[in-house]
Motif scaffolding. Structure first.
Motif, PDB file in Angstrom:
ATOM      1  N   LEU A   1       0.865  -1.180   0.179  1.00  0.00           N
ATOM      2  CA  LEU A   1       0.043  -0.064   0.129  1.00  0.00           C
ATOM      3  C   LEU A   1       0.951   1.453   0.102  1.00  0.00           C
ATOM      4  O   LEU A   1       2.087   1.232   0.263  1.00  0.00           O
ATOM      5  N   PRO A   2       0.249   2.170  -0.592  1.00  0.00           N
ATOM      6  CA  PRO A   2       1.005   3.595  -0.361  1.00  0.00           C
ATOM      7  C   PRO A   2       1.475   4.165   1.066  1.00  0.00           C
ATOM      8  O   PRO A   2       0.243   3.640   1.923  1.00  0.00           O
ATOM      9  N   ALA A   3       2.256   4.609   1.483  1.00  0.00           N
ATOM     10  CA  ALA A   3       2.463   5.117   3.008  1.00  0.00           C
ATOM     11  C   ALA A   3       1.320   5.876   3.358  1.00  0.00           C
ATOM     12  O   ALA A   3       0.940   6.678   2.600  1.00  0.00           O
ATOM     13  N   GLY A   4       0.810   5.670   4.395  1.00  0.00           N
ATOM     14  CA  GLY A   4      -0.212   6.322   5.182  1.00  0.00           C
ATOM     15  C   GLY A   4      -1.725   5.898   4.650  1.00  0.00           C
ATOM     16  O   GLY A   4      -2.988   6.582   5.051  1.00  0.00           O
ATOM     17  N   HIS A   5      -1.645   4.962   3.929  1.00  0.00           N
ATOM     18  CA  HIS A   5      -3.145   4.135   3.654  1.00  0.00           C
ATOM     19  C   HIS A   5      -3.897   3.817   4.705  1.00  0.00           C
ATOM     20  O   HIS A   5      -3.261   3.296   5.912  1.00  0.00           O
ATOM     21  N   ARG A   6      -5.056   3.846   4.482  1.00  0.00           N
ATOM     22  CA  ARG A   6      -6.160   3.553   5.803  1.00  0.00           C
ATOM     23  C   ARG A   6      -5.682   1.794   6.205  1.00  0.00           C
ATOM     24  O   ARG A   6      -5.941   1.645   7.547  1.00  0.00           O
ATOM     25  N   LEU A   7      -5.447   0.981   5.518  1.00  0.00           N
ATOM     26  CA  LEU A   7      -4.956  -0.017   5.681  1.00  0.00           C
ATOM     27  C   LEU A   7      -3.573  -0.583   5.861  1.00  0.00           C
ATOM     28  O   LEU A   7      -3.357  -1.707   6.421  1.00  0.00           O
ATOM     29  N   ALA A   8      -2.963   0.437   6.098  1.00  0.00           N
ATOM     30  CA  ALA A   8      -1.395   0.138   6.408  1.00  0.00           C
ATOM     31  C   ALA A   8      -1.111  -0.538   7.564  1.00  0.00           C
ATOM     32  O   ALA A   8      -1.795   0.175   8.691  1.00  0.00           O
ATOM     33  N   GLY A   9      -0.506  -1.342   7.739  1.00  0.00           N
ATOM     34  CA  GLY A   9      -0.141  -1.963   9.176  1.00  0.00           C
ATOM     35  C   GLY A   9      -1.199  -2.739   9.747  1.00  0.00           C
ATOM     36  O   GLY A   9      -1.053  -3.483  10.776  1.00  0.00           O
ATOM     37  N   ARG A  10      -2.085  -2.976   9.145  1.00  0.00           N
ATOM     38  CA  ARG A  10      -3.415  -3.902   9.496  1.00  0.00           C
ATOM     39  C   ARG A  10      -2.983  -5.506   9.605  1.00  0.00           C
ATOM     40  O   ARG A  10      -2.022  -5.848   8.564  1.00  0.00           O
ATOM     41  N   LYS A  11      -3.241  -6.425  10.260  1.00  0.00           N
ATOM     42  CA  LYS A  11      -2.639  -7.517  10.517  1.00  0.00           C
ATOM     43  C   LYS A  11      -3.708  -8.440  10.039  1.00  0.00           C
ATOM     44  O   LYS A  11      -3.431  -9.622   9.731  1.00  0.00           O
ATOM     45  N   ARG A  12      -5.082  -8.336   9.975  1.00  0.00           N
ATOM     46  CA  ARG A  12      -6.074  -9.386   9.595  1.00  0.00           C
ATOM     47  C   ARG A  12      -7.030  -8.657   8.511  1.00  0.00           C
ATOM     48  O   ARG A  12      -7.926  -8.828   8.538  1.00  0.00           O
ATOM     49  N   VAL A  13      -6.413  -8.331   7.524  1.00  0.00           N
ATOM     50  CA  VAL A  13      -7.154  -7.899   6.153  1.00  0.00           C
ATOM     51  C   VAL A  13      -7.969  -8.853   5.706  1.00  0.00           C
ATOM     52  O   VAL A  13      -7.474  -9.970   5.125  1.00  0.00           O
ATOM     53  N   ASP A  14      -9.148  -8.701   5.493  1.00  0.00           N
ATOM     54  CA  ASP A  14      -9.915  -9.587   4.685  1.00  0.00           C
ATOM     55  C   ASP A  14      -9.644  -9.324   3.118  1.00  0.00           C
ATOM     56  O   ASP A  14      -9.802  -8.119   2.725  1.00  0.00           O
ATOM     57  N   PRO A  15      -9.437 -10.513   2.342  1.00  0.00           N
ATOM     58  CA  PRO A  15      -9.097 -10.242   0.694  1.00  0.00           C
ATOM     59  C   PRO A  15     -10.213  -9.314   0.136  1.00  0.00           C
ATOM     60  O   PRO A  15      -9.959  -8.515  -0.777  1.00  0.00           O
ATOM     61  N   ALA A  16     -11.525  -9.359   0.686  1.00  0.00           N
ATOM     62  CA  ALA A  16     -12.421  -8.732  -0.011  1.00  0.00           C
ATOM     63  C   ALA A  16     -12.421  -7.243   0.191  1.00  0.00           C
ATOM     64  O   ALA A  16     -13.008  -6.496  -0.601  1.00  0.00           O
ATOM     65  N   ASP A  17     -11.535  -6.555   1.003  1.00  0.00           N
ATOM     66  CA  ASP A  17     -11.621  -5.235   1.306  1.00  0.00           C
ATOM     67  C   ASP A  17     -10.543  -4.727   0.064  1.00  0.00           C
ATOM     68  O   ASP A  17     -10.547  -3.419  -0.078  1.00  0.00           O
ATOM     69  N   MET A  18     -10.031  -5.496  -0.830  1.00  0.00           N
ATOM     70  CA  MET A  18      -9.570  -5.033  -2.086  1.00  0.00           C
ATOM     71  C   MET A  18     -10.376  -4.687  -3.216  1.00  0.00           C
ATOM     72  O   MET A  18     -10.083  -3.974  -4.151  1.00  0.00           O
ATOM     73  N   ALA A  19     -11.551  -4.981  -2.951  1.00  0.00           N
ATOM     74  CA  ALA A  19     -12.536  -4.906  -3.884  1.00  0.00           C
ATOM     75  C   ALA A  19     -12.719  -3.190  -4.515  1.00  0.00           C
ATOM     76  O   ALA A  19     -12.990  -3.206  -5.697  1.00  0.00           O
ATOM     77  N   GLU A  20     -12.542  -2.435  -3.512  1.00  0.00           N
ATOM     78  CA  GLU A  20     -12.564  -1.241  -4.154  1.00  0.00           C
ATOM     79  C   GLU A  20     -11.504  -0.383  -4.269  1.00  0.00           C
ATOM     80  O   GLU A  20     -11.196   0.641  -4.363  1.00  0.00           O
ATOM     81  N   LEU A  21     -10.464  -1.058  -4.349  1.00  0.00           N
ATOM     82  CA  LEU A  21      -9.127  -0.553  -4.461  1.00  0.00           C
ATOM     83  C   LEU A  21      -8.374  -0.715  -5.804  1.00  0.00           C
ATOM     84  O   LEU A  21      -8.733  -1.904  -6.234  1.00  0.00           O
ATOM     85  N   PRO A  22      -7.936   0.277  -6.478  1.00  0.00           N
ATOM     86  CA  PRO A  22      -7.327  -0.097  -7.741  1.00  0.00           C
ATOM     87  C   PRO A  22      -6.249  -1.080  -7.476  1.00  0.00           C
ATOM     88  O   PRO A  22      -5.276  -0.770  -6.959  1.00  0.00           O
ATOM     89  N   LEU A  23      -6.117  -2.439  -8.340  1.00  0.00           N
ATOM     90  CA  LEU A  23      -5.093  -3.383  -8.038  1.00  0.00           C
ATOM     91  C   LEU A  23      -4.308  -3.349  -9.253  1.00  0.00           C
ATOM     92  O   LEU A  23      -4.569  -3.282 -10.530  1.00  0.00           O
ATOM     93  N   LEU A  24      -2.872  -3.171  -8.926  1.00  0.00           N
ATOM     94  CA  LEU A  24      -1.648  -3.140  -9.886  1.00  0.00           C
ATOM     95  C   LEU A  24      -1.169  -4.683 -10.288  1.00  0.00           C
ATOM     96  O   LEU A  24      -0.913  -5.295  -9.224  1.00  0.00           O
ATOM     97  N   LEU A  25      -1.209  -5.009 -11.506  1.00  0.00           N
ATOM     98  CA  LEU A  25      -0.966  -6.556 -11.774  1.00  0.00           C
ATOM     99  C   LEU A  25       0.482  -6.312 -12.719  1.00  0.00           C
ATOM    100  O   LEU A  25       0.516  -5.318 -13.402  1.00  0.00           O
ATOM    101  N   LEU A  26       1.116  -7.497 -12.824  1.00  0.00           N
ATOM    102  CA  LEU A  26       2.164  -7.568 -13.655  1.00  0.00           C
ATOM    103  C   LEU A  26       1.642  -8.110 -14.797  1.00  0.00           C
ATOM    104  O   LEU A  26       0.457  -8.519 -15.217  1.00  0.00           O
ATOM    105  N   ASP A  27       2.317  -7.819 -16.147  1.00  0.00           N
ATOM    106  CA  ASP A  27       2.009  -8.204 -17.536  1.00  0.00           C
ATOM    107  C   ASP A  27       1.733  -9.711 -17.444  1.00  0.00           C
ATOM    108  O   ASP A  27       2.001 -10.424 -16.751  1.00  0.00           O
ATOM    109  N   GLU A  28       1.094  -9.949 -18.422  1.00  0.00           N
ATOM    110  CA  GLU A  28       0.531 -11.357 -18.505  1.00  0.00           C
ATOM    111  C   GLU A  28       1.926 -12.177 -18.984  1.00  0.00           C
ATOM    112  O   GLU A  28       3.019 -11.891 -19.514  1.00  0.00           O
ATOM    113  N   GLY A  29       2.043 -13.430 -18.438  1.00  0.00           N
ATOM    114  CA  GLY A  29       2.950 -14.339 -18.475  1.00  0.00           C
ATOM    115  C   GLY A  29       3.514 -14.530 -17.051  1.00  0.00           C
ATOM    116  O   GLY A  29       4.434 -15.598 -16.708  1.00  0.00           O
ATOM    117  N   HIS A  30       3.420 -13.592 -16.098  1.00  0.00           N
ATOM    118  CA  HIS A  30       3.990 -13.745 -15.009  1.00  0.00           C
ATOM    119  C   HIS A  30       3.069 -14.552 -13.892  1.00  0.00           C
ATOM    120  O   HIS A  30       1.872 -14.260 -13.994  1.00  0.00           O
TER     121      HIS A  30
END
Length: 329
Positions: A176-205
């Motif tokens: 996460l970017p420094a200062g993000h509201r989820l920064a440092g959290r220990k038990r994040v639910d993967p569903a919490d990413m639903a509203e976040l822009p997800l950066l992915l690697l190129d196809e093939g990775h």
């Protein structure tokens, strides 16, 4: 017309196979450790003996002729057999002495190589390691061609003729970017990413596919935006710049957070992750030696990152665990 008495040289066949894979005379010559004129002469001698053109080279590209395409699989098989014969002659009883060609996927190599190289220098001083970094599909191709002996990648490989040795499981961490509201959290639910822009690697990775699988299991389709990265380091830099979030493996956390601009969060149990293992050709017949090597590499990697979400795999089952293990979740 082919001379019936002609016997192709191994040098000519090796030149042909390498040129066919690289499609570049300079790169092929560098890989073989010879000059371009010597490479061209070896290919020309092979073509003259066979009475046909195998490779065409223009000012812009190199490509195989139809005859070259037809004969390439047989040339690959001959070169592979000769390589295995030479390897056996150098002492098949101990493949951990002499030369060993190891491939690693890009999301693994920068983070585990320091520990591996230092460990091998200390524990296997008679082993000379050659390292190739590439995507999974190309590493498997090189294993089949015989230009690699082993590869470290995410399991399962599910590739015919390829044996797998599970080594360790590692968690995915949310970057996460420094200062993000989820920064440092220990038990994040993967569903919490639903509203976040997800950066992915190129196809093939493989990490791209694994990240998408995490989202699928959490029951949502991620917001992918327009940003993609060719390397994990680039994806992390984009996260630091506020362009989104991404998943990084536990082995990458220390290196990628060293600059102080990247925050992380860990997921709730069961944490998503991946299984890393050592793969090689079943026909190599070196199960015992490669299992020993895999155990040594696992110890080196785990010792270099204690308590970092990395655990030795629990289901090693002899004979190199040929039954394809599914990713640990």
């Amino acid at each position: 017309m082919t001379d019936q008495s002609y016997q192709p040289s191994i040098a000519g066949l090796r030149a042909f196979v390498t040129i066919a894979r690289k499609l570049h005379f300079g790169s092929a010559a560098t890989e073989l450790g010879i000059s371009q004129p010597s490479l061209s002469q070896a290919l020309a001698a092979l073509e003259a003996g066979l009475g046909m053109r195998l490779v065409e080279r223009t000012t812009r590209r190199v490509f195989l002729t139809s005859q070259g395409e037809q004969l390439l699989p047989r040339a690959v098989a001959v070169v592979r057999t000769v390589d295995e014969l030479l390897l056996a002659a150098r002492g098949a009883e101990d493949p951990l002495r002499g030369g060993l060609r190891l491939g690693l996927i890009p999301t693994l190599a920068p983070y585990v190589l320091p520990a591996i190289l230092a460990g091998i220098a200390a524990e296997l001083p008679e082993l000379t390691l050659q390292v190739v970094e590439d995507q999974t599909a190309r590493l498997l191709d090189q294993l089949r061609e015989g230009t690699l002996d082993l590869a470290l990648l995410a399991l399962p490989a599910d590739a015919p003729g390829i044996a797998e040795i599970p080594m360790y499981d590692e968690d995915f961490v949310l970057a996460l970017p420094a200062g993000h509201r989820l920064a440092g959290r220990k038990r994040v639910d993967p569903a919490d990413m639903a509203e976040l822009p997800l950066l992915l690697l190129d196809e093939g990775h493989c990490l791209r596919d694994q990240a998408l699988e995490v989202c699928q299991l959490a029951g949502f389709r991620p917001d992918l935006g327009q940003t993609r990265a060719a390397s994990l380091a680039t994806a992390v830099q984009c996260v630091e710049g506020g362009l989104g979030v991404t998943l990084i493996p536990a082995t990458a956390v220390d290196a990628e957070t060293a600059g102080g601009r990247l925050a992380t969060a860990t997921f709730a149990t069961p944490r998503p992750g991946r299984r890393i293992g050592l793969v090689y050709r079943e026909s190599a017949g070196r199960d015992s030696a490669y299992e020993t090597f895999a155990e040594m590499l696992t110890e080196m990697i785990v010792a270099a990152a204690p308590g970092a979400g990395i655990r030795p795999a629990q289901h090693k089952t002899g004979a190199a665990s040929r039954s394809k293990q599914k990713n640990a979740r």
